[in-house]
Design an enzyme around this catalytic site. Structure first.
Site, short mmCIF file in Angstrom:
data_model
loop_
_atom_site.label_atom_id
_atom_site.label_comp_id
_atom_site.label_asym_id
_atom_site.label_seq_id
_atom_site.Cartn_x
_atom_site.Cartn_y
_atom_site.Cartn_z
N LYS A 109 59.02 -165.90 -19.79
CA LYS A 109 58.51 -166.12 -21.14
C LYS A 109 58.62 -167.60 -21.48
O LYS A 109 59.62 -168.26 -21.17
CB LYS A 109 59.32 -165.30 -22.15
CG LYS A 109 59.08 -163.79 -22.07
CD LYS A 109 59.92 -163.07 -23.11
CE LYS A 109 59.55 -161.60 -23.19
NZ LYS A 109 59.81 -160.88 -21.93
N ASP A 154 54.57 -164.19 -19.19
CA ASP A 154 54.55 -163.02 -20.06
C ASP A 154 53.99 -163.35 -21.44
O ASP A 154 54.08 -164.47 -21.91
CB ASP A 154 55.96 -162.45 -20.22
CG ASP A 154 56.40 -161.64 -19.01
OD1 ASP A 154 55.51 -161.12 -18.30
OD2 ASP A 154 57.61 -161.52 -18.78
N MET A 155 53.46 -162.31 -22.08
CA MET A 155 52.97 -162.46 -23.44
C MET A 155 54.06 -162.05 -24.42
O MET A 155 54.80 -161.09 -24.19
CB MET A 155 51.71 -161.62 -23.67
CG MET A 155 51.04 -161.86 -25.00
SD MET A 155 50.58 -163.60 -25.27
CE MET A 155 49.22 -163.76 -24.11
N GLN A 162 47.46 -157.71 -23.85
CA GLN A 162 47.91 -156.48 -24.51
C GLN A 162 46.71 -155.77 -25.13
O GLN A 162 46.02 -156.35 -25.97
CB GLN A 162 48.94 -156.83 -25.59
CG GLN A 162 50.15 -157.56 -25.01
CD GLN A 162 51.05 -158.16 -26.08
OE1 GLN A 162 52.19 -157.76 -26.23
NE2 GLN A 162 50.53 -159.12 -26.84
N ARG A 201 47.78 -159.24 -16.04
CA ARG A 201 48.59 -158.01 -16.12
C ARG A 201 48.22 -157.34 -17.44
O ARG A 201 48.43 -157.90 -18.51
CB ARG A 201 50.08 -158.33 -16.09
CG ARG A 201 51.00 -157.13 -16.32
CD ARG A 201 52.47 -157.59 -16.27
NE ARG A 201 53.37 -156.47 -16.42
CZ ARG A 201 53.95 -156.10 -17.56
NH1 ARG A 201 53.69 -156.78 -18.67
NH2 ARG A 201 54.77 -155.07 -17.60
N LYS A 231 49.79 -152.17 -22.77
CA LYS A 231 49.33 -151.71 -24.08
C LYS A 231 49.82 -152.62 -25.20
O LYS A 231 49.13 -152.82 -26.19
CB LYS A 231 49.80 -150.28 -24.34
CG LYS A 231 49.10 -149.26 -23.44
CD LYS A 231 49.50 -147.84 -23.81
CE LYS A 231 48.81 -146.83 -22.91
NZ LYS A 231 49.18 -145.43 -23.28
N GLY A 232 51.02 -153.17 -25.06
CA GLY A 232 51.59 -154.03 -26.09
C GLY A 232 52.61 -153.26 -26.90
O GLY A 232 52.43 -152.08 -27.19
N THR A 280 51.25 -149.54 -16.69
CA THR A 280 51.27 -148.35 -17.53
C THR A 280 52.04 -147.22 -16.84
O THR A 280 52.05 -147.14 -15.61
CB THR A 280 49.84 -147.87 -17.86
OG1 THR A 280 49.91 -146.72 -18.70
CG2 THR A 280 49.07 -147.51 -16.59
N ARG A 329 65.47 -153.62 -28.32
CA ARG A 329 64.17 -154.12 -28.77
C ARG A 329 63.05 -153.21 -28.31
O ARG A 329 62.05 -153.02 -29.01
CB ARG A 329 63.94 -155.55 -28.28
CG ARG A 329 64.71 -156.60 -29.08
CD ARG A 329 64.16 -157.99 -28.83
NE ARG A 329 64.20 -158.34 -27.44
CZ ARG A 329 65.23 -158.93 -26.84
NH1 ARG A 329 66.31 -159.23 -27.56
NH2 ARG A 329 65.20 -159.24 -25.58
N ARG A 330 63.18 -152.64 -27.12
CA ARG A 330 62.16 -151.70 -26.65
C ARG A 330 62.11 -150.47 -27.55
O ARG A 330 61.04 -149.92 -27.81
CB ARG A 330 62.41 -151.29 -25.20
CG ARG A 330 62.03 -152.38 -24.22
CD ARG A 330 61.84 -151.85 -22.81
NE ARG A 330 61.27 -152.89 -21.98
CZ ARG A 330 59.97 -153.18 -21.88
NH1 ARG A 330 59.11 -152.49 -22.60
NH2 ARG A 330 59.55 -154.14 -21.11
#
Length: 308
Positions: free
Chosen positions: A96, A132-133, A164, A185, A188-189, A227, A289-290
């Site tokens: 990141k 990473d986004m 995403q 990559r 879904k976001g 996914t 956080r997930r």
């Protein structure tokens, strides 16, 4: 309300200390995070490789607060790349920009990541850096930087982006990335975004994912479909068969410790599979956080603690 609860839990030092010492906390971290040290994640990577799957390694952490933390993060990634090459591991790295100091000193972050990409490009065989986004405040800055990196001489094919599907802008972003042959990559976001910029209904997010997925699969560039959704995975398999897209023209991607049975079955069917393996001391905030991003993950993780 649940999102706020899990965000609050992620910030509790006391709960983090309890979780890291508890049996269930250690079981969760051991299942979904490959330890706290470089050696831990290298062992996990070797084991996953032996099962026929490739790996992307991520050192957990983001939004560092000073330049020294950013430099230490970059040094760790340099060590990872060296160790992967020395041990002949089938693995790349994900990072990141905020972990590289984007919020501290943007020029420093660019310098650190540019150095990592140059290192990956100079290896034999060449490795790969996935940027990473993060949340929407970073979307354009991240994409601009990936484009800039990829255009540098020798970097083509060595650096990639994350898109995403819940972002309304993603179709346009994909078009621009594909115009330069940048590997994507697709996920879904999971960040909480307002409806003006992100789809809110699962059906809309899924429909966007499938549409973007088909565009990527037909592009001729090697992409990753991240996914665990079996309906989407089956649609990708049917589309590949119908369009005569080779099994090695793209890869599926899943998280470490989740749906290992499905990961293995895809490999046995001849599809390519990459496992995203996080490691580091930030495992408790990572899991919380997930759950904050998608409270339904509580049940998802609980099921996977029992699933092989």
């Amino acid at each position: 309300m649940l999102r706020a609860l899990f965000i609050s839990l992620s910030e509790s030092r006391w709960l983090r200390s309890v979780a890291e010492r508890s049996a269930i906390g250690q079981r969760m971290s051991g299942r979904f995070v490959a330890g706290t040290q470089v050696e831990d994640v290298l062992r996990a990577t070797a084991a996953v490789n032996q099962a026929g799957l490739s790996v992307s390694v991520d050192n957990l952490g983001e939004n560092v607060t000073n330049a020294e933390e950013a430099k230490s993060s970059a040094e760790l990634y340099h060590r990872l790349l060296d160790e992967m090459a020395a041990r002949n591991l089938n693995a790349n790295v994900s990072l990141k920009l905020t972990h590289m100091g984007l919020d501290v000193d943007e020029n420093l972050a660019h310098l650190l990541v540019t150095g990592l990409v140059a290192k990956a490009a100079g290896m034999n065989p060449r490795n790969f850096i996935r940027v990473d986004m993060e949340g929407s405040p970073y979307t354009q800055r991240t994409l601009d930087f990936v484009h800039q990196l990829h255009r540098a001489p020798g970097n083509q094919g060595v650096v990639g982006a994350v898109i995403q599907s819940y972002m309304r802008r993603s179709e346009s972003d994909v078009e621009k990335l594909l115009a330069e042959g940048i590997r994507i990559r697709l996920c879904k976001g999971a960040y909480k975004e307002p409806p003006e910029i992100a789809f809110q209904k699962k059906s809309e997010v899924d429909a966007s994912y499938v549409s973007l997925m088909k565009t990527l699969m037909k592009s001729g560039v090697y992409h990753g479909l991240a996914t665990h959704d079996e309906n989407i995975i089956n649609e990708a398999k049917r589309f590949a068969t119908r369009e005569k897209i080779p099994h090695d023209a793209f890869e599926f991607q899943m998280l470490y410790g989740i749906r290992r049975d499905l990961q293995q079955s895809l490999v046995q069917e001849g599809w390519r599979m990459r496992v995203y393996i996080p490691f580091g001391t930030e495992w408790y905030p990572y899991l919380m956080r997930r759950l904050a991003e998608r409270p339904a993950n509580v049940l998802f993780i609980a099921k996977n603690l029992l699933r092989q």
